[in-house]
Design an enzyme around this catalytic site. Structure first.
Site, PDB file in Angstrom:
ATOM      1  N   GLY A   8      23.909 -22.809 -14.007  1.00 56.54           N
ATOM      2  CA  GLY A   8      24.106 -23.184 -15.300  1.00 56.54           C
ATOM      3  C   GLY A   8      24.796 -23.424 -15.525  1.00 56.54           C
ATOM      4  O   GLY A   8      26.075 -24.091 -15.606  1.00 56.54           O
ATOM      5  N   LEU A  10      27.971 -21.622 -17.183  1.00 55.96           N
ATOM      6  CA  LEU A  10      29.067 -21.121 -16.494  1.00 55.96           C
ATOM      7  C   LEU A  10      29.132 -20.837 -15.217  1.00 55.96           C
ATOM      8  O   LEU A  10      30.303 -21.822 -14.597  1.00 55.96           O
ATOM      9  CB  LEU A  10      28.796 -19.558 -16.458  1.00 55.96           C
ATOM     10  CG  LEU A  10      29.973 -18.511 -16.889  1.00 55.96           C
ATOM     11  CD1 LEU A  10      30.881 -18.851 -17.736  1.00 55.96           C
ATOM     12  CD2 LEU A  10      29.633 -17.086 -16.532  1.00 55.96           C
ATOM     13  N   GLY A  11      28.627 -21.424 -14.180  1.00 55.22           N
ATOM     14  CA  GLY A  11      28.298 -21.215 -12.672  1.00 55.22           C
ATOM     15  C   GLY A  11      28.702 -22.995 -12.355  1.00 55.22           C
ATOM     16  O   GLY A  11      29.533 -23.047 -11.658  1.00 55.22           O
ATOM     17  N   LYS A 178      32.977  -7.167 -26.106  1.00 53.49           N
ATOM     18  CA  LYS A 178      31.797  -8.007 -26.561  1.00 53.49           C
ATOM     19  C   LYS A 178      31.011  -7.791 -27.417  1.00 53.49           C
ATOM     20  O   LYS A 178      30.113  -9.100 -27.893  1.00 53.49           O
ATOM     21  CB  LYS A 178      32.060  -8.744 -25.075  1.00 53.49           C
ATOM     22  CG  LYS A 178      31.513  -9.916 -25.377  1.00 53.49           C
ATOM     23  CD  LYS A 178      32.081 -11.018 -24.892  1.00 53.49           C
ATOM     24  CE  LYS A 178      31.998 -13.164 -25.068  1.00 53.49           C
ATOM     25  NZ  LYS A 178      30.592 -13.282 -24.154  1.00 53.49           N
ATOM     26  N   ASN A 196      28.148 -19.455 -36.658  1.00 51.52           N
ATOM     27  CA  ASN A 196      28.354 -18.136 -36.688  1.00 51.52           C
ATOM     28  C   ASN A 196      28.947 -18.038 -38.037  1.00 51.52           C
ATOM     29  O   ASN A 196      28.481 -17.364 -38.638  1.00 51.52           O
ATOM     30  CB  ASN A 196      29.433 -18.005 -35.723  1.00 51.52           C
ATOM     31  CG  ASN A 196      28.801 -18.098 -33.827  1.00 51.52           C
ATOM     32  OD1 ASN A 196      27.606 -18.430 -34.061  1.00 51.52           O
ATOM     33  ND2 ASN A 196      30.052 -18.095 -33.030  1.00 51.52           N
TER      34      ASN A 196
HETATM   35  P1  NAD Z   1      21.790 -20.950 -18.442  1.00 53.75           P
HETATM   36  O1  NAD Z   1      20.995 -20.732 -18.439  1.00 53.75           O
HETATM   37  O2  NAD Z   1      22.671 -22.000 -18.421  1.00 53.75           O
HETATM   38  O3  NAD Z   1      22.302 -20.769 -16.221  1.00 53.75           O
HETATM   39  C1  NAD Z   1      21.978 -19.552 -15.883  1.00 53.75           C
HETATM   40  C2  NAD Z   1      20.926 -20.616 -14.534  1.00 53.75           C
HETATM   41  O4  NAD Z   1      20.677 -19.230 -13.817  1.00 53.75           O
HETATM   42  C3  NAD Z   1      20.155 -21.505 -15.024  1.00 53.75           C
HETATM   43  O5  NAD Z   1      20.383 -22.653 -14.202  1.00 53.75           O
HETATM   44  C4  NAD Z   1      18.942 -20.707 -13.298  1.00 53.75           C
HETATM   45  O6  NAD Z   1      17.762 -21.518 -13.596  1.00 53.75           O
HETATM   46  C5  NAD Z   1      19.731 -20.209 -12.711  1.00 53.75           C
HETATM   47  N1  NAD Z   1      18.576 -19.036 -12.122  1.00 53.75           N
HETATM   48  C6  NAD Z   1      17.782 -18.191 -12.903  1.00 53.75           C
HETATM   49  N2  NAD Z   1      17.209 -16.662 -11.899  1.00 53.75           N
HETATM   50  C7  NAD Z   1      17.825 -17.928 -10.276  1.00 53.75           C
HETATM   51  C8  NAD Z   1      17.266 -17.035  -9.156  1.00 53.75           C
HETATM   52  N3  NAD Z   1      16.685 -16.136  -9.024  1.00 53.75           N
HETATM   53  N4  NAD Z   1      18.772 -18.267  -8.225  1.00 53.75           N
HETATM   54  C9  NAD Z   1      19.277 -18.906  -8.578  1.00 53.75           C
HETATM   55  N5  NAD Z   1      19.634 -19.377 -10.195  1.00 53.75           N
HETATM   56  C10 NAD Z   1      18.648 -18.832 -10.798  1.00 53.75           C
HETATM   57  O7  NAD Z   1      23.324 -19.912 -18.421  1.00 53.75           O
HETATM   58  P2  NAD Z   1      24.917 -19.927 -19.133  1.00 53.75           P
HETATM   59  O8  NAD Z   1      24.670 -20.466 -20.241  1.00 53.75           O
HETATM   60  O9  NAD Z   1      25.383 -20.466 -17.658  1.00 53.75           O
HETATM   61  O10 NAD Z   1      25.203 -18.296 -18.734  1.00 53.75           O
HETATM   62  C11 NAD Z   1      24.160 -17.319 -18.052  1.00 53.75           C
HETATM   63  C12 NAD Z   1      25.226 -15.812 -17.983  1.00 53.75           C
HETATM   64  O11 NAD Z   1      26.825 -16.403 -18.303  1.00 53.75           O
HETATM   65  C13 NAD Z   1      24.599 -15.311 -19.465  1.00 53.75           C
HETATM   66  O12 NAD Z   1      24.234 -13.917 -19.431  1.00 53.75           O
HETATM   67  C14 NAD Z   1      25.866 -15.776 -20.212  1.00 53.75           C
HETATM   68  O13 NAD Z   1      25.585 -14.481 -21.855  1.00 53.75           O
HETATM   69  C15 NAD Z   1      27.175 -15.719 -19.153  1.00 53.75           C
HETATM   70  N6  NAD Z   1      27.604 -16.182 -20.524  1.00 53.75           N
HETATM   71  C16 NAD Z   1      27.674 -17.500 -20.408  1.00 53.75           C
HETATM   72  C17 NAD Z   1      28.830 -17.613 -21.220  1.00 53.75           C
HETATM   73  C18 NAD Z   1      29.087 -19.433 -21.448  1.00 53.75           C
HETATM   74  O14 NAD Z   1      29.971 -19.859 -21.634  1.00 53.75           O
HETATM   75  N7  NAD Z   1      28.387 -20.406 -20.852  1.00 53.75           N
HETATM   76  C19 NAD Z   1      30.325 -17.226 -21.572  1.00 53.75           C
HETATM   77  C20 NAD Z   1      29.828 -15.938 -21.725  1.00 53.75           C
HETATM   78  C21 NAD Z   1      28.930 -15.847 -20.488  1.00 53.75           C
HETATM   79  O1  KPL Z   2      29.976 -14.810 -27.032  1.00 48.80           O
HETATM   80  C1  KPL Z   2      29.432 -15.390 -28.815  1.00 48.80           C
HETATM   81  C2  KPL Z   2      27.832 -16.400 -28.252  1.00 48.80           C
HETATM   82  O2  KPL Z   2      27.786 -17.352 -29.065  1.00 48.80           O
HETATM   83  O3  KPL Z   2      27.950 -15.273 -27.042  1.00 48.80           O
HETATM   84  C3  KPL Z   2      29.435 -15.535 -29.805  1.00 48.80           C
HETATM   85  C4  KPL Z   2      31.428 -15.135 -29.562  1.00 48.80           C
HETATM   86  C5  KPL Z   2      28.733 -15.086 -31.160  1.00 48.80           C
HETATM   87  C6  KPL Z   2      30.275 -17.285 -29.877  1.00 48.80           C
HETATM   88  O4  KPL Z   2      29.606 -18.147 -30.267  1.00 48.80           O
END
Ligand code: NAD
Ligand code: KPL
Length: 297
Positions: A8, A10-11, A178, A196
């Site tokens: 997704g 972050l990946g 966080k 926000n």
């Molecule tokens: P996302 O929904 O974009 O990505 C998650 C991915 O995991 C999806 O592509 C989904 O299909 C995949 N997935 C689900 N089950 C799976 C499985 N069994 N095997 C393989 N893949 C699988 O979410 P994201 O925004 O990338 O966030 C991921 C985590 O990172 C969350 O917990 C989020 O809170 C945390 N996070 C994200 C950000 C950000 O900027 N996106 C920043 C900080 C923390």
């Molecule tokens: O981490 C965040 C989130 O959206 O999950 C904040 C800090 C609220 C920034 O949007």
């Protein structure tokens, strides 16, 4: 080679940021095999480019696994691939909130399980476009004893990305910090459907934030974290709400896109902790229930 579980936002940020050839995605069990994943990458600074990251083959032995699934999918996602990994392979969890990290560490205490807290921001406004929306810092620390000797190696591997990565022995403290911010911003933005900064003058926020911070302060101390006054917690929450005033929180984005939110790992985690410790958490409970009503739970 670094394996990425969860392609997704972050990946894909990791896939785009690590040097070409040093990372690959782990396919879900039963998923048809593809050679690679190709997408457009818009960096925080600089021109857009196309990234092509391979899928790992069964014979590849990754030296580190990054788990970038949502908190609610994490246990199942790891269970689907863990049997093909040597017991010594470090597994690094990137989930927001708390609860999923302890669940993974509790399930595989003999494995090196690390957790990260990151302030990087990435999103996908279109399925094939990954935007690095905000740069930040990533702290990495051990969740199980076998992870302690792996910490420096994991940090060094990730530093090749050029992102700011730091080792953190007390990762729970970072995750709690966080969690406080997310608990005080995310549910309000989802319920009020606002960015926000929009929560600060809303009656729902103004009527409940003092009691919420009181609950957070008591829960933190009961959970073994340093005591912080409700006023100090409110100041931190409002500082982040102001500095990210125009942003759509991850929880509001999930609701808007009809996806399950991570409320169970943010205010829902705090509500459950309160239940376990005999501490009343009416505001966390109200926020959890209202967000659950908004999204598919
Ligand atoms: P996302 O929904 O974009 O990505 C998650 C991915 O995991 C999806 O592509 C989904 O299909 C995949 N997935 C689900 N089950 C799976 C499985 N069994 N095997 C393989 N893949 C699988 O979410 P994201 O925004 O990338 O966030 C991921 C985590 O990172 C969350 O917990 C989020 O809170 C945390 N996070 C994200 C950000 C950000 O900027 N996106 C920043 C900080 C923390
Ligand atoms: O981490 C965040 C989130 O959206 O999950 C904040 C800090 C609220 C920034 O949007």
């Amino acid at each position: 080679m670094i394996g990425i579980l969860g392609a997704g936002s972050l990946g894909r940020l990791w896939g785009a940021s690590l040097p070409a050839g040093s990372a690959g995605y782990l396919a879900r069990p039963g998923q048809p095999l593809r050679d690679n994943l190709s997408y457009r990458f818009r960096p925080f600074n600089g021109p857009e480019s196309t990234v092509r990251t391979p899928f790992l083959r069964a014979i590849d032995e990754p030296e580190l696994i990054l788990v970038t699934t949502k908190a609610g999918d994490t246990l199942d996602a790891i269970a689907g691939i863990v049997d093909r990994l040597p017991e010594s392979t470090p597994i690094l969890l990137f989930q927001n909130g708390l609860g999923s990290q302890q669940a993974v560490a509790g399930q595989w205490p003999e494995r090196p399980i690390l957790a990260a807290s990151t302030t990087e921001g990435a999103n996908r406004p279109q399925p094939d476009l990954l935007v690095h929306a905000g740069t930040g810092d990533t702290w990495v620390g051990p969740m199980t004893e076998p992870a302690r000797p792996c910490l420096q190696g994991a940090v060094a591997l990730l530093q090749a990305s050029g992102l700011a990565i730091h080792p953190e022995q007390n990762i729970l403290r970072r995750l709690w910090q966080k969690l406080i911010i997310n608990a005080g911003i995310n549910p309000y933005t989802a319920i009020l459907d606002c960015p926000n900064g929009g929560i600060l003058n809303a009656p729902l926020y103004q009527d409940t934030i003092e009691d919420l911070c009181q609950e957070l302060s008591v829960l933190m101390e009961a959970a073994g974290q340093d005591r912080e006054s409700p006023a100090a917690l409110r100041q931190k929450i409002e500082g982040v709400a102001l500095s990210t005033a125009g942003n759509t929180s991850s929880m509001r984005a999930d609701v808007l896109q009809g996806r399950r939110t991570e409320i169970d790992f943010i205010n829902g985690y705090l509500m459950k902790l309160g239940n376990d410790l005999g501490i009343e958490t009416p505001v966390n409970q109200m926020l959890t229930e209202r967000v659950q009503q908004l999204s598919a739970h």
